[in-house]
Design an enzyme around this catalytic site. Structure first.
Site, PDB file in Angstrom:
ATOM      1  CB  VAL A  93      -0.821  -0.011   1.092  1.00 27.63           C
ATOM      2  CG1 VAL A  93      -1.765   1.554   1.322  1.00 27.63           C
ATOM      3  CG2 VAL A  93      -1.922  -1.200   1.121  1.00 27.63           C
ATOM      4  CG  ASP A 133       1.533   6.361 -45.259  1.00 25.73           C
ATOM      5  OD1 ASP A 133       1.189   7.273 -46.159  1.00 25.73           O
ATOM      6  OD2 ASP A 133       2.534   6.239 -44.653  1.00 25.73           O
ATOM      7  CE  LYS A 148      -8.027   5.167 -53.718  1.00 27.41           C
ATOM      8  NZ  LYS A 148      -9.170   4.852 -53.297  1.00 27.41           N
ATOM      9  CG  MET A 193       9.170  -1.976 -47.260  1.00 23.93           C
ATOM     10  SD  MET A 193       9.612  -0.361 -47.579  1.00 23.93           S
ATOM     11  CE  MET A 193      11.059  -0.261 -46.678  1.00 23.93           C
TER      12      MET A 193
END
Length: 404
Positions: free
Chosen positions: A28, A198, A220, A335
Protein backbone atom coordinates in the site's frame (compact mmCIF):
# COMPACT_ATOMS: atom_id res chain seq x y z
CA UNK A 1 -20.40 4.95 8.67
CA UNK A 2 -21.70 3.54 5.38
CA UNK A 3 -20.46 4.70 1.95
CA UNK A 4 -23.81 6.43 1.41
CA UNK A 5 -23.23 8.71 4.43
CA UNK A 6 -19.52 9.27 3.85
CA UNK A 7 -19.74 12.95 2.97
CA UNK A 8 -16.12 13.51 2.00
CA UNK A 9 -15.11 17.01 0.95
CA UNK A 10 -12.85 16.86 -2.09
CA UNK A 11 -9.77 19.05 -1.92
CA UNK A 12 -6.30 19.20 -3.47
CA UNK A 13 -3.39 19.41 -1.04
CA UNK A 14 -0.25 21.41 -1.85
CA UNK A 15 2.32 19.43 0.09
CA UNK A 16 5.58 20.79 -1.28
CA UNK A 17 8.09 21.11 1.56
CA UNK A 18 5.55 19.92 4.13
CA UNK A 19 6.08 16.90 6.36
CA UNK A 20 4.05 13.82 5.47
CA UNK A 21 4.24 10.66 7.57
CA UNK A 22 3.55 7.23 6.09
CA UNK A 23 3.44 4.43 8.63
CA UNK A 24 4.00 1.07 6.96
CA UNK A 25 6.31 -0.07 4.19
CA UNK A 26 4.28 -2.68 2.34
CA UNK A 27 2.52 -2.68 -0.99
CA UNK A 28 0.00 0.00 0.00
CA UNK A 29 2.76 2.43 0.94
CA UNK A 30 4.60 1.37 -2.21
CA UNK A 31 1.66 2.63 -4.31
CA UNK A 32 1.22 5.88 -2.41
CA UNK A 33 4.82 7.02 -2.07
CA UNK A 34 5.70 7.92 -5.68
CA UNK A 35 2.94 10.54 -5.92
CA UNK A 36 3.82 11.99 -2.54
CA UNK A 37 7.46 12.30 -3.56
CA UNK A 38 6.45 13.82 -6.90
CA UNK A 39 4.37 16.44 -5.03
CA UNK A 40 7.54 17.68 -3.33
CA UNK A 41 6.46 16.62 0.16
CA UNK A 42 8.97 15.92 2.92
CA UNK A 43 8.05 12.23 3.21
CA UNK A 44 8.91 10.22 6.33
CA UNK A 45 8.26 6.47 6.26
CA UNK A 46 8.18 4.59 9.55
CA UNK A 47 7.94 0.82 9.30
CA UNK A 48 9.18 -2.40 10.85
CA UNK A 49 9.75 -3.90 7.40
CA UNK A 50 9.79 -2.50 3.88
CA UNK A 51 9.46 -3.98 0.43
CA UNK A 52 12.55 -3.72 -1.80
CA UNK A 53 10.71 -1.14 -3.90
CA UNK A 54 10.03 1.08 -0.89
CA UNK A 55 13.65 0.77 0.23
CA UNK A 56 14.79 1.91 -3.22
CA UNK A 57 12.56 5.00 -3.49
CA UNK A 58 14.58 8.20 -3.59
CA UNK A 59 13.31 11.26 -1.79
CA UNK A 60 12.00 9.66 1.42
CA UNK A 61 13.32 9.42 4.95
CA UNK A 62 13.04 5.75 5.89
CA UNK A 63 13.03 4.77 9.58
CA UNK A 64 12.97 1.04 10.30
CA UNK A 65 11.13 0.63 13.61
CA UNK A 66 7.68 0.51 15.17
CA UNK A 67 5.44 3.58 15.27
CA UNK A 68 5.85 5.67 18.44
CA UNK A 69 4.07 8.54 20.13
CA UNK A 70 5.47 11.78 18.81
CA UNK A 71 6.15 10.49 15.30
CA UNK A 72 3.46 12.78 13.91
CA UNK A 73 4.93 15.93 15.38
CA UNK A 74 5.01 18.66 12.71
CA UNK A 75 3.19 16.57 10.11
CA UNK A 76 0.55 17.99 7.78
CA UNK A 77 -0.75 14.70 6.42
CA UNK A 78 -0.56 11.06 7.55
CA UNK A 79 -1.19 7.67 5.98
CA UNK A 80 -1.70 4.67 8.29
CA UNK A 81 -0.78 1.69 6.13
CA UNK A 82 0.41 -1.04 8.47
CA UNK A 83 -0.93 -4.61 8.49
CA UNK A 84 -2.06 -4.23 12.14
CA UNK A 85 -5.58 -2.74 12.57
CA UNK A 86 -4.86 -1.73 16.17
CA UNK A 87 -1.77 0.22 15.14
CA UNK A 88 -3.67 1.90 12.33
CA UNK A 89 -6.45 2.89 14.74
CA UNK A 90 -3.87 4.33 17.15
CA UNK A 91 -2.27 6.37 14.37
CA UNK A 92 -5.67 7.81 13.37
CA UNK A 93 -6.40 8.69 17.00
CA UNK A 94 -3.05 10.40 17.48
CA UNK A 95 -3.48 12.31 14.22
CA UNK A 96 -6.91 13.54 15.30
CA UNK A 97 -5.40 14.73 18.57
CA UNK A 98 -2.93 16.83 16.56
CA UNK A 99 -5.64 17.96 14.08
CA UNK A 100 -3.82 16.24 11.23
CA UNK A 101 -5.81 14.63 8.45
CA UNK A 102 -5.09 10.92 8.31
CA UNK A 103 -5.85 8.21 5.76
CA UNK A 104 -6.48 4.75 7.18
CA UNK A 105 -5.63 2.35 4.37
CA UNK A 106 -7.30 -0.78 5.76
CA UNK A 107 -10.65 0.76 6.76
CA UNK A 108 -10.99 3.93 4.71
CA UNK A 109 -14.13 5.32 6.35
CA UNK A 110 -12.49 5.26 9.80
CA UNK A 111 -9.82 7.76 8.81
CA UNK A 112 -10.28 11.52 8.57
CA UNK A 113 -9.22 11.58 4.93
CA UNK A 114 -9.66 9.25 1.95
CA UNK A 115 -7.19 8.71 -0.88
CA UNK A 116 -8.93 9.07 -4.24
CA UNK A 117 -8.17 6.99 -7.30
CA UNK A 118 -6.20 9.48 -9.37
CA UNK A 119 -4.53 10.11 -12.70
CA UNK A 120 -2.89 13.00 -14.48
CA UNK A 121 -3.75 13.96 -18.02
CA UNK A 122 -2.08 16.81 -19.87
CA UNK A 123 -1.98 19.15 -16.88
CA UNK A 124 -5.20 17.88 -15.30
CA UNK A 125 -5.21 16.09 -11.94
CA UNK A 126 -8.33 13.94 -11.70
CA UNK A 127 -9.46 12.11 -8.57
CA UNK A 128 -12.43 9.85 -7.87
CA UNK A 129 -13.90 8.93 -4.48
CA UNK A 130 -16.52 6.22 -3.98
CA UNK A 131 -17.11 6.21 -0.24
CA UNK A 132 -14.17 3.96 0.49
CA UNK A 133 -15.03 1.45 -2.25
CA UNK A 134 -11.57 1.38 -3.78
CA UNK A 135 -12.37 -1.02 -6.61
CA UNK A 136 -15.30 1.11 -7.73
CA UNK A 137 -13.35 4.38 -7.61
CA UNK A 138 -10.47 2.77 -9.53
CA UNK A 139 -12.87 1.50 -12.20
CA UNK A 140 -14.49 4.91 -12.68
CA UNK A 141 -11.05 6.56 -12.69
CA UNK A 142 -9.93 4.25 -15.48
CA UNK A 143 -13.11 4.87 -17.49
CA UNK A 144 -12.67 8.65 -17.29
CA UNK A 145 -9.02 8.41 -18.31
CA UNK A 146 -9.87 6.23 -21.30
CA UNK A 147 -12.67 8.58 -22.33
CA UNK A 148 -10.26 11.52 -22.31
CA UNK A 149 -7.62 9.57 -24.21
CA UNK A 150 -10.10 8.45 -26.86
CA UNK A 151 -11.60 11.91 -27.29
CA UNK A 152 -15.01 10.91 -25.88
CA UNK A 153 -14.50 13.68 -23.34
CA UNK A 154 -12.96 16.71 -25.01
CA UNK A 155 -10.66 19.30 -23.52
CA UNK A 156 -10.83 22.72 -25.19
CA UNK A 157 -7.35 23.53 -23.88
CA UNK A 158 -5.90 20.60 -25.85
CA UNK A 159 -3.29 22.79 -27.57
CA UNK A 160 -0.92 22.06 -24.70
CA UNK A 161 -1.04 18.38 -25.58
CA UNK A 162 -0.14 18.66 -29.25
CA UNK A 163 -3.52 19.62 -30.75
CA UNK A 164 -2.62 22.85 -32.49
CA UNK A 165 -4.81 24.54 -35.05
CA UNK A 166 -2.52 25.25 -37.95
CA UNK A 167 -0.23 22.40 -36.91
CA UNK A 168 0.55 18.82 -37.89
CA UNK A 169 0.81 15.70 -35.74
CA UNK A 170 2.93 12.91 -37.19
CA UNK A 171 1.38 9.76 -35.71
CA UNK A 172 2.71 6.23 -35.91
CA UNK A 173 -0.33 3.99 -36.24
CA UNK A 174 1.38 0.75 -35.28
CA UNK A 175 1.71 -2.52 -37.19
CA UNK A 176 -1.93 -2.96 -38.22
CA UNK A 177 -4.08 -3.91 -35.25
CA UNK A 178 -5.92 -0.68 -34.31
CA UNK A 179 -5.54 -1.50 -30.61
CA UNK A 180 -1.76 -1.19 -30.95
CA UNK A 181 -1.79 2.52 -31.72
CA UNK A 182 -0.48 4.56 -28.78
CA UNK A 183 -2.89 6.26 -26.40
CA UNK A 184 -1.62 9.67 -27.47
CA UNK A 185 -1.95 8.80 -31.14
CA UNK A 186 -5.60 7.79 -30.74
CA UNK A 187 -6.34 10.94 -28.74
CA UNK A 188 -4.83 13.24 -31.35
CA UNK A 189 -6.80 11.47 -34.07
CA UNK A 190 -9.97 12.23 -32.14
CA UNK A 191 -9.16 15.96 -32.38
CA UNK A 192 -8.15 15.99 -36.05
CA UNK A 193 -9.74 18.25 -38.67
CA UNK A 194 -7.83 16.48 -41.45
CA UNK A 195 -6.21 13.03 -41.56
CA UNK A 196 -3.70 12.16 -44.26
CA UNK A 197 -3.37 8.38 -44.08
CA UNK A 198 -0.98 5.83 -45.56
CA UNK A 199 -2.13 2.53 -47.04
CA UNK A 200 -0.51 0.63 -44.15
CA UNK A 201 -2.09 2.78 -41.44
CA UNK A 202 -4.78 0.87 -39.45
CA UNK A 203 -7.93 1.52 -41.47
CA UNK A 204 -10.22 0.77 -38.52
CA UNK A 205 -8.93 3.93 -36.86
CA UNK A 206 -10.34 5.98 -39.73
CA UNK A 207 -13.78 4.45 -39.18
CA UNK A 208 -13.80 5.95 -35.67
CA UNK A 209 -13.45 9.50 -36.94
CA UNK A 210 -16.24 12.04 -36.92
CA UNK A 211 -17.99 12.40 -40.32
CA UNK A 212 -16.83 15.99 -40.61
CA UNK A 213 -13.14 15.00 -40.58
CA UNK A 214 -11.51 15.21 -44.01
CA UNK A 215 -9.70 11.93 -44.70
CA UNK A 216 -7.11 12.01 -47.47
CA UNK A 217 -5.67 8.75 -48.80
CA UNK A 218 -1.98 9.56 -49.34
CA UNK A 219 -1.78 6.91 -52.06
CA UNK A 220 -4.42 8.75 -54.10
CA UNK A 221 -3.03 12.28 -53.91
CA UNK A 222 -2.62 13.53 -57.50
CA UNK A 223 1.11 13.90 -57.91
CA UNK A 224 1.28 15.58 -61.29
CA UNK A 225 4.89 16.32 -62.10
CA UNK A 226 5.91 16.32 -58.41
CA UNK A 227 7.32 13.39 -56.49
CA UNK A 228 4.82 11.55 -54.32
CA UNK A 229 6.47 12.70 -51.09
CA UNK A 230 6.51 16.31 -52.28
CA UNK A 231 2.78 16.13 -52.94
CA UNK A 232 2.09 14.74 -49.48
CA UNK A 233 4.21 17.47 -47.92
CA UNK A 234 2.26 20.08 -49.90
CA UNK A 235 -1.10 18.76 -48.65
CA UNK A 236 0.05 18.76 -45.02
CA UNK A 237 1.29 22.32 -45.27
CA UNK A 238 -1.73 23.60 -47.21
CA UNK A 239 -4.28 22.22 -44.76
CA UNK A 240 -2.32 23.46 -41.76
CA UNK A 241 -2.07 26.93 -43.32
CA UNK A 242 -5.87 26.91 -43.51
CA UNK A 243 -5.84 26.80 -39.71
CA UNK A 244 -6.71 23.13 -39.40
CA UNK A 245 -5.24 20.48 -37.13
CA UNK A 246 -3.75 17.86 -39.43
CA UNK A 247 -2.85 14.32 -38.42
CA UNK A 248 -0.47 12.45 -40.70
CA UNK A 249 -1.26 8.82 -39.91
CA UNK A 250 1.42 6.33 -40.89
CA UNK A 251 1.81 2.61 -40.36
CA UNK A 252 4.31 1.39 -37.76
CA UNK A 253 6.64 4.08 -36.49
CA UNK A 254 6.87 7.27 -38.58
CA UNK A 255 10.69 7.26 -38.53
CA UNK A 256 11.33 3.59 -39.38
CA UNK A 257 11.67 3.50 -43.18
CA UNK A 258 8.62 5.74 -43.44
CA UNK A 259 10.11 9.08 -44.59
CA UNK A 260 8.51 10.78 -41.63
CA UNK A 261 11.43 13.07 -40.98
CA UNK A 262 11.19 14.43 -44.52
CA UNK A 263 7.68 15.58 -43.61
CA UNK A 264 8.96 17.15 -40.39
CA UNK A 265 11.59 19.10 -42.36
CA UNK A 266 9.07 20.27 -44.96
CA UNK A 267 6.65 21.50 -42.27
CA UNK A 268 9.43 23.20 -40.33
CA UNK A 269 10.62 25.01 -43.45
CA UNK A 270 7.05 26.26 -43.94
CA UNK A 271 6.77 27.39 -40.32
CA UNK A 272 4.26 24.69 -39.42
CA UNK A 273 4.56 23.27 -35.86
CA UNK A 274 4.83 19.48 -35.72
CA UNK A 275 3.99 17.07 -32.89
CA UNK A 276 5.70 13.69 -33.20
CA UNK A 277 4.01 10.58 -31.81
CA UNK A 278 6.15 7.43 -32.10
CA UNK A 279 4.42 4.21 -33.04
CA UNK A 280 4.88 0.50 -32.41
CA UNK A 281 7.14 -0.67 -35.23
CA UNK A 282 6.14 -3.77 -37.17
CA UNK A 283 9.78 -4.89 -37.17
CA UNK A 284 9.44 -5.92 -33.53
CA UNK A 285 5.70 -6.23 -32.93
CA UNK A 286 4.83 -8.51 -35.84
CA UNK A 287 7.39 -11.21 -34.95
CA UNK A 288 6.48 -10.90 -31.26
CA UNK A 289 2.78 -11.49 -31.87
CA UNK A 290 3.68 -14.42 -34.11
CA UNK A 291 5.50 -15.97 -31.15
CA UNK A 292 9.05 -14.91 -32.05
CA UNK A 293 11.16 -12.44 -30.03
CA UNK A 294 13.85 -10.67 -32.03
CA UNK A 295 16.30 -11.24 -29.16
CA UNK A 296 16.60 -13.93 -26.50
CA UNK A 297 19.12 -14.24 -23.70
CA UNK A 298 21.86 -16.72 -24.44
CA UNK A 299 20.88 -16.95 -28.11
CA UNK A 300 21.32 -13.55 -29.70
CA UNK A 301 22.78 -10.26 -28.50
CA UNK A 302 21.90 -8.22 -31.55
CA UNK A 303 19.25 -7.60 -34.13
CA UNK A 304 19.20 -5.36 -37.16
CA UNK A 305 16.28 -4.00 -39.17
CA UNK A 306 16.95 -3.67 -42.89
CA UNK A 307 14.94 -2.04 -45.66
CA UNK A 308 14.47 -4.21 -48.74
CA UNK A 309 13.28 -1.44 -51.05
CA UNK A 310 16.56 -1.65 -52.99
CA UNK A 311 18.26 -4.78 -54.31
CA UNK A 312 21.66 -5.66 -52.81
CA UNK A 313 23.48 -4.70 -56.03
CA UNK A 314 21.57 -1.45 -56.53
CA UNK A 315 24.01 1.49 -56.85
CA UNK A 316 22.08 3.47 -54.21
CA UNK A 317 21.97 0.66 -51.64
CA UNK A 318 23.63 1.59 -48.32
CA UNK A 319 23.48 -1.91 -46.81
CA UNK A 320 26.62 -3.98 -46.25
CA UNK A 321 25.18 -7.41 -47.01
CA UNK A 322 28.44 -9.23 -46.32
CA UNK A 323 28.47 -7.75 -42.82
CA UNK A 324 24.86 -8.78 -42.28
CA UNK A 325 25.63 -12.32 -43.40
CA UNK A 326 28.56 -12.54 -40.97
CA UNK A 327 26.56 -11.48 -37.90
CA UNK A 328 25.11 -14.16 -35.64
CA UNK A 329 22.06 -12.20 -34.48
CA UNK A 330 18.62 -11.61 -35.92
CA UNK A 331 17.95 -9.90 -39.25
CA UNK A 332 14.50 -8.37 -39.78
CA UNK A 333 13.76 -7.48 -43.40
CA UNK A 334 11.02 -5.01 -44.27
CA UNK A 335 9.70 -4.47 -47.81
CA UNK A 336 11.73 -7.49 -48.93
CA UNK A 337 9.24 -10.02 -50.32
CA UNK A 338 9.36 -8.84 -53.92
CA UNK A 339 13.16 -9.27 -54.02
CA UNK A 340 13.51 -12.12 -51.56
CA UNK A 341 15.59 -14.23 -53.96
CA UNK A 342 18.21 -11.49 -54.19
CA UNK A 343 18.45 -10.96 -50.45
CA UNK A 344 18.72 -14.67 -49.66
CA UNK A 345 21.38 -15.08 -52.35
CA UNK A 346 23.42 -12.21 -50.87
CA UNK A 347 23.20 -13.66 -47.35
CA UNK A 348 24.14 -17.19 -48.48
CA UNK A 349 27.08 -15.90 -50.50
CA UNK A 350 28.16 -13.86 -47.48
CA UNK A 351 28.36 -16.99 -45.33
CA UNK A 352 25.00 -17.16 -43.57
CA UNK A 353 24.21 -20.88 -43.08
CA UNK A 354 21.62 -22.28 -45.48
CA UNK A 355 19.72 -23.95 -42.62
CA UNK A 356 19.21 -20.68 -40.70
CA UNK A 357 15.56 -20.56 -39.52
CA UNK A 358 13.30 -18.00 -41.20
CA UNK A 359 9.86 -16.69 -40.29
CA UNK A 360 7.76 -14.75 -42.80
CA UNK A 361 4.61 -12.98 -41.57
CA UNK A 362 2.15 -11.40 -43.98
CA UNK A 363 -0.40 -8.83 -42.75
CA UNK A 364 0.96 -9.22 -39.22
CA UNK A 365 -1.26 -8.42 -36.18
CA UNK A 366 -4.42 -8.33 -38.33
CA UNK A 367 -7.18 -10.87 -38.95
CA UNK A 368 -5.54 -11.63 -42.33
CA UNK A 369 -2.21 -12.67 -40.80
CA UNK A 370 -0.39 -15.57 -42.48
CA UNK A 371 2.91 -17.12 -41.41
CA UNK A 372 5.50 -19.19 -43.22
CA UNK A 373 8.43 -21.01 -41.66
CA UNK A 374 11.39 -22.30 -43.63
CA UNK A 375 15.16 -22.42 -43.77
CA UNK A 376 17.03 -19.59 -45.42
CA UNK A 377 17.74 -21.66 -48.53
CA UNK A 378 14.09 -22.71 -48.82
CA UNK A 379 12.56 -19.30 -48.26
CA UNK A 380 12.38 -17.90 -51.84
CA UNK A 381 10.60 -20.96 -53.25
CA UNK A 382 8.28 -21.18 -50.25
CA UNK A 383 7.38 -17.49 -50.48
CA UNK A 384 6.44 -17.91 -54.15
CA UNK A 385 4.62 -21.22 -53.76
CA UNK A 386 2.61 -19.94 -50.78
CA UNK A 387 1.72 -16.70 -52.56
CA UNK A 388 3.13 -14.41 -49.89
CA UNK A 389 2.69 -10.78 -50.91
CA UNK A 390 3.48 -7.43 -49.25
CA UNK A 391 3.16 -6.24 -46.59
CA UNK A 392 5.27 -8.92 -44.94
CA UNK A 393 8.05 -9.14 -42.38
CA UNK A 394 10.97 -11.57 -42.82
CA UNK A 395 12.82 -12.67 -39.65
CA UNK A 396 16.12 -14.49 -40.16
CA UNK A 397 18.01 -16.08 -37.29
CA UNK A 398 17.89 -18.69 -34.55
CA UNK A 399 14.93 -17.01 -32.83
CA UNK A 400 12.78 -17.73 -35.89
CA UNK A 401 12.62 -21.37 -34.80
CA UNK A 402 10.63 -20.38 -31.68
CA UNK A 403 6.98 -21.22 -31.63
CA UNK A 404 7.30 -24.18 -33.98
Amino acid sequence: MSPETDNAYLVGLRLEGKKVVVVGGGTVAQRRLPLLVASGADVHVITKAATPVVEAIDGITLTMREFRDGDLEGAWYVIAATDDPDVNAAIVAQAEGHRIFCVRADVAIEGTAVTPATFEYEGLAVGVLAGGEHRRSAGIRTAIREALQQGLITDDSAAASGVIKGGVALVGGGPGDPELVTVRGRRLLAHADVVVADRLAPQELLAELSPDVEVIDAAKIPYGRAMAQDAINDVLIARAQEGKFVVRLKGGDPFVFARGYEEVIACADAGIPVTIVPGVTSAIAVPALAGVPVTHRGLTHEFVVVSGHLAPDHPESLVNWDALAAMSGTIVLLMAVERIELFVKALLEGGRPADTPVLVVQHGTTSSQRTLRATLAETPDRVRSDGIRPPAIVVIGAVASFGT
